[in-house]
Design a protein around this motif. Structure first.
Motif, PDB file in Angstrom:
ATOM      1  N   PHE A 131      -5.212   9.510  -5.730  1.00  0.00           N
ATOM      2  CA  PHE A 131      -4.968   8.799  -4.473  1.00  0.00           C
ATOM      3  C   PHE A 131      -6.048   9.130  -3.447  1.00  0.00           C
ATOM      4  O   PHE A 131      -5.847   9.920  -2.527  1.00  0.00           O
ATOM      5  CB  PHE A 131      -3.574   9.151  -3.934  1.00  0.00           C
ATOM      6  N   VAL A 132      -7.197   8.504  -3.625  1.00  0.00           N
ATOM      7  CA  VAL A 132      -8.333   8.673  -2.715  1.00  0.00           C
ATOM      8  C   VAL A 132      -8.765   7.284  -2.252  1.00  0.00           C
ATOM      9  O   VAL A 132      -9.047   6.406  -3.074  1.00  0.00           O
ATOM     10  CB  VAL A 132      -9.504   9.397  -3.404  1.00  0.00           C
ATOM     11  N   TYR A 133      -8.811   7.088  -0.933  1.00  0.00           N
ATOM     12  CA  TYR A 133      -9.107   5.772  -0.355  1.00  0.00           C
ATOM     13  C   TYR A 133     -10.463   5.749   0.347  1.00  0.00           C
ATOM     14  O   TYR A 133     -11.099   4.707   0.432  1.00  0.00           O
ATOM     15  CB  TYR A 133      -7.998   5.379   0.625  1.00  0.00           C
ATOM     16  N   ASP A 134     -10.876   6.891   0.846  1.00  0.00           N
ATOM     17  CA  ASP A 134     -12.192   7.026   1.478  1.00  0.00           C
ATOM     18  C   ASP A 134     -12.848   8.285   0.914  1.00  0.00           C
ATOM     19  O   ASP A 134     -12.206   9.330   0.821  1.00  0.00           O
ATOM     20  CB  ASP A 134     -12.070   7.166   3.000  1.00  0.00           C
ATOM     21  N   GLY A 135     -14.122   8.198   0.557  1.00  0.00           N
ATOM     22  CA  GLY A 135     -14.786   9.351  -0.019  1.00  0.00           C
ATOM     23  C   GLY A 135     -14.587   9.403  -1.524  1.00  0.00           C
ATOM     24  O   GLY A 135     -14.231   8.410  -2.169  1.00  0.00           O
ATOM     25  N   GLU A 136     -14.756  10.586  -2.086  1.00  0.00           N
ATOM     26  CA  GLU A 136     -14.716  10.763  -3.537  1.00  0.00           C
ATOM     27  C   GLU A 136     -13.992  12.055  -3.878  1.00  0.00           C
ATOM     28  O   GLU A 136     -14.207  13.094  -3.247  1.00  0.00           O
ATOM     29  CB  GLU A 136     -16.149  10.810  -4.087  1.00  0.00           C
ATOM     30  N   PHE A 137     -13.121  11.989  -4.880  1.00  0.00           N
ATOM     31  CA  PHE A 137     -12.443  13.209  -5.329  1.00  0.00           C
ATOM     32  C   PHE A 137     -13.385  14.029  -6.202  1.00  0.00           C
ATOM     33  O   PHE A 137     -13.993  13.513  -7.143  1.00  0.00           O
ATOM     34  CB  PHE A 137     -11.182  12.885  -6.121  1.00  0.00           C
ATOM     35  N   LYS A 176      -4.166   0.867  -4.778  1.00  0.00           N
ATOM     36  CA  LYS A 176      -4.345  -0.252  -3.845  1.00  0.00           C
ATOM     37  C   LYS A 176      -3.151  -0.361  -2.901  1.00  0.00           C
ATOM     38  O   LYS A 176      -3.305  -0.585  -1.696  1.00  0.00           O
ATOM     39  CB  LYS A 176      -4.530  -1.549  -4.623  1.00  0.00           C
ATOM     40  N   GLU A 177      -1.951  -0.173  -3.452  1.00  0.00           N
ATOM     41  CA  GLU A 177      -0.742  -0.265  -2.641  1.00  0.00           C
ATOM     42  C   GLU A 177      -0.698   0.837  -1.585  1.00  0.00           C
ATOM     43  O   GLU A 177      -0.387   0.587  -0.415  1.00  0.00           O
ATOM     44  CB  GLU A 177       0.486  -0.181  -3.547  1.00  0.00           C
ATOM     45  N   TYR A 178      -1.026   2.066  -1.976  1.00  0.00           N
ATOM     46  CA  TYR A 178      -0.989   3.168  -1.018  1.00  0.00           C
ATOM     47  C   TYR A 178      -2.061   3.035   0.054  1.00  0.00           C
ATOM     48  O   TYR A 178      -1.843   3.409   1.208  1.00  0.00           O
ATOM     49  CB  TYR A 178      -1.098   4.513  -1.726  1.00  0.00           C
ATOM     50  N   LYS A 179      -3.204   2.530  -0.315  1.00  0.00           N
ATOM     51  CA  LYS A 179      -4.252   2.311   0.684  1.00  0.00           C
ATOM     52  C   LYS A 179      -3.772   1.305   1.733  1.00  0.00           C
ATOM     53  O   LYS A 179      -3.980   1.494   2.942  1.00  0.00           O
ATOM     54  CB  LYS A 179      -5.540   1.805   0.033  1.00  0.00           C
ATOM     55  N   ARG A 197      -1.244   3.061   3.909  1.00  0.00           N
ATOM     56  CA  ARG A 197      -1.924   3.948   4.851  1.00  0.00           C
ATOM     57  C   ARG A 197      -2.470   3.176   6.035  1.00  0.00           C
ATOM     58  O   ARG A 197      -2.291   3.556   7.198  1.00  0.00           O
ATOM     59  CB  ARG A 197      -3.059   4.688   4.158  1.00  0.00           C
ATOM     60  N   ASP A 198      -3.168   2.091   5.750  1.00  0.00           N
ATOM     61  CA  ASP A 198      -3.767   1.299   6.817  1.00  0.00           C
ATOM     62  C   ASP A 198      -2.704   0.725   7.742  1.00  0.00           C
ATOM     63  O   ASP A 198      -2.875   0.701   8.973  1.00  0.00           O
ATOM     64  CB  ASP A 198      -4.616   0.164   6.223  1.00  0.00           C
ATOM     65  N   THR A 199      -1.592   0.285   7.153  1.00  0.00           N
ATOM     66  CA  THR A 199      -0.511  -0.304   7.946  1.00  0.00           C
ATOM     67  C   THR A 199       0.090   0.704   8.913  1.00  0.00           C
ATOM     68  O   THR A 199       0.202   0.452  10.113  1.00  0.00           O
ATOM     69  CB  THR A 199       0.591  -0.861   7.013  1.00  0.00           C
TER      70      THR A 199
END
Length: 419
Positions: A206-212, A291-294, A297-299
Motif C-alpha cells: 500500500f504505497v501511493y506516493d514514493g517507492e517501498f 487503487k481503491e485505497y489511494k 486516502r485522497d477523499t
C-alpha cells in the motif's frame, strides 16, 4: 494480587470504546468505524474455497514453523517481489502481533531497550511490557512529514541497554513511506552500534506516493534485519491471524523456534487458506485494492483539509493518518462523539492518538484515522466529524457560560447541541 506487568498495561485506544459502540448500535445508531484497521475489502474467494475443500479427517497440530504449502507460498511471494527469503528463514505466527512479541522476547533481557520512532503502533507497548523491556522513543514531526531524525539525534538515544530499532514501513499510524536515504541511515547506525532492526512490513503493497524499499535489501544487513509480515491487510483477512517472522540470522530464528514450539502451532485451517491466497490470488486483486485505497486516502484527506482547525499531512502509504483536531483533549472528544452525539442517527468512532506516543505531552489533541471504509462512508463520516466538532465546541462554550454565571444543576442534553 495481580502482576505488575498486566496492571501497568492500559486499554488499547483502538478498542477502548468498543462497549460504547455496542451500546450505540443496540440503540439503533449507525457507527462509522475509523478507529481500527479493519478493511471492508472483500477477502479473496480462494481463502474460503481452500478451507471449504479441506478434506483431512483430523484437524491436527501442524509443524511449529508452519505447514509446507504456506512456507513455500511465502517463499514464492518474496521471490516475486525481489526479497531474498527462503522457507528456511521463516516461521509462521499467530498474526503479526505474535511475530513482534517473539522478536522482542528473543532479542532482549528484562530491562533492555528498543528504540521506536513516535508516533508508533501503540500495541508495541504491550509486547514490550510482556517482555519486560523499555520502549525508548524518538519523536518524528508532522511539519517534517514524520521523516526520521538526523543521525546524531538517533544516536543520542542509544545506550548499553539498546538492542534494536523497531519501525513500521509504511508506517502505522502516520502513513510515512521511508526513503532510501532514511533506510540507509538507520542501517548504518545499526551496524555501527551492533543493533538489530525489527521492521514491520505488513503494508508494503500500500504505497501511493514514493517507492517501498525493504530494509532487507540493504547489503550487509542480512543478519541484523528481522521482517514482520502478515496476510491480514494485504488480503483483507484480519481474522485469519496468520503472520510471519523472517530473518537470515540462523541463530536468531533457532531461538524463535523455541517460542513457536511452546505455543505448538498456528491454526491449521487458516494456514491452508493463507497458502491458497498467496499462491492463487491474481495481481489484479492487489492492484485494484491499491487503487481503491489511494482513492480513499485522497477523499478523506481533501475533506479533512476543509474543516476549520484540523491539521493533517497527506500519508504516502498504509491506510492511516494522524489528524490534529481543534480540541484540547482528543480522547474526551472521541468518547463524547461516540457516546453522546449523532447526526441523523449516525456517528463516528475515532482512535485517540496519545497512546501512539511515549512522550506524554504529545498526541493529546490528535486522533489516528483508518481510511478503511468505502468512499461514500468516508464522506459521511468526515461530515459527521465536522458537525460533531462544531457541536462539541458549542457545548463546551455553553458549559463554560453556565459555570461563569454560577447556575449549578444545569445539564446539557443531546438536543441542546444536536445540529
Amino acid at each position: 494480587m495481580f502482576s505488575n506487568k498486566v496492571t501497568s498495561i492500559g486499554q488499547s485506544p483502538i478498542r477502548e470504546f468498543a462497549p460504547i459502540q455496542e451500546k450505540r448500535i443496540e440503540e439503533g445508531t449507525k457507527v462509522y468505524q475509523l478507529n481500527i484497521g479493519q478493511p471492508d475489502i472483500v477477502t479473496p474467494k480462494e481463502f474460503f474455497s481452500a478451507v471449504n475443500n479441506f478434506d483431512e479427517s483430523i484437524l491436527a497440530y501442524t509443524n511449529s514453523k508452519g505447514i509446507p504449502e504456506l512456507l513455500e507460498a511465502f517463499e514464492d511471494y518474496y521471490k516475486e517481489i525481489g526479497t531474498d527469503l527462503t522457507k528456511e528463514d521463516m516461521i509462521v505466527t499467530n498474526g503479526g502481533s505474535e511475530a513482534i512479541s517473539f522478536a522482542f522476547l528473543t532479542l532482549c533481557n528484562e530491562g533492555d531497550e528498543i528504540i521506536v520512532f513516535e508516533p508508533y503502533y501503540t500495541n508495541y507497548n504491550i509486547f514490550a511490557t510482556q517482555a519486560g523491556i523499555n520502549m525508548v522513543s524518538i519523536t518524528t514531526k508532522p511539519e517534517e512529514n514524520f521523516r526520521l531524525p538526523k543521525k546524531e539525534d538517533i544516536e543520542a538515544k542509544i545506550t548499553d541497554k539498546t538492542r534494536a530499532f523497531c519501525i513500521t514501513n509504511p508506517s502505522n499510524p502516520t502513513g510515512r513511506v521511508y526513503t532510501r536515504d532514511e533506510i540507509d541511515l538507520l542501517c548504518e547506525i545499526a551496524k555501527e552500534h551492533d543493533l538489530f532492526i525489527v521492521v514491520d512490513e505488513v503494508y508494503r503493497e500500500f504505497v501511493y506516493d514514493g517507492e517501498f524499499i525493504s530494509f532487507s535489501s540493504v547489503k550487509g544487513m542480512e543478519d541484523r534485519v528481522i521482517i514482520i509480515d502478515s496476510i491480514s491487510k494485504r488480503f483483507s483477512a484480519c481474522g485469519a491471524r496468520i503472520g510471519l517472522i523472517a530473518s537470515k540470522n540462523e541463530e536468531f530464528m533457532a531461538h524463535v523456534l523455541k517460542l513457536a514450539q511452546a505455543r505448538l502451532c498456528a491454526p491449521y485451517l487458516d494456514q491452508v487458506g493463507a497458502a491458497a491466497v498467496l499462491k492463487n490470488t491474481s495481481k489484479d486483486y492487489i492492484n485494484s485494492v491499491i487503487k481503491e485505497y489511494k482513492n480513499r486516502r485522497d477523499t478523506i484527506y481533501n475533506r479533512l483539509k476543509k474543516i476549520k482547525g484540523v491539521q493533517v499531512k497527506k500519508p504516502a502509504g498504509a491506510f492511516y493518518m494522524i489528524v490534529k483536531l481543534p480540541v484540547e483533549n482528543a480522547h474526551e472528544f472521541s468518547k463524547w462523539l461516540l457516546e453522546k452525539y449523532d447526526h441523523k442517527g449516525e456517528t463516528v468512532m475515532l482512535c485517540p492518538a496519545s497512546e501512539f506516543y511515549a512522550t506524554k505531552e504529545l498526541g493529546i489533541d490528535e486522533v489516528r484515522l483508518a481510511y478503511v471504509l468505502k468512499e461514500e462512508d468516508l464522506i459521511k463520516a468526515v461530515n459527521i466529524l465536522d458537525k460533531g466538532l462544531f457541536a462539541y465546541q458549542k457545548a463546551l462554550a455553553e458549559e463554560k457560560s453556565v459555570s461563569i454565571n454560577k447556575k449549578p444543576g444545569v445539564v446539557l442534553n443531546k438536543e441542546q447541541y444536536a445540529i
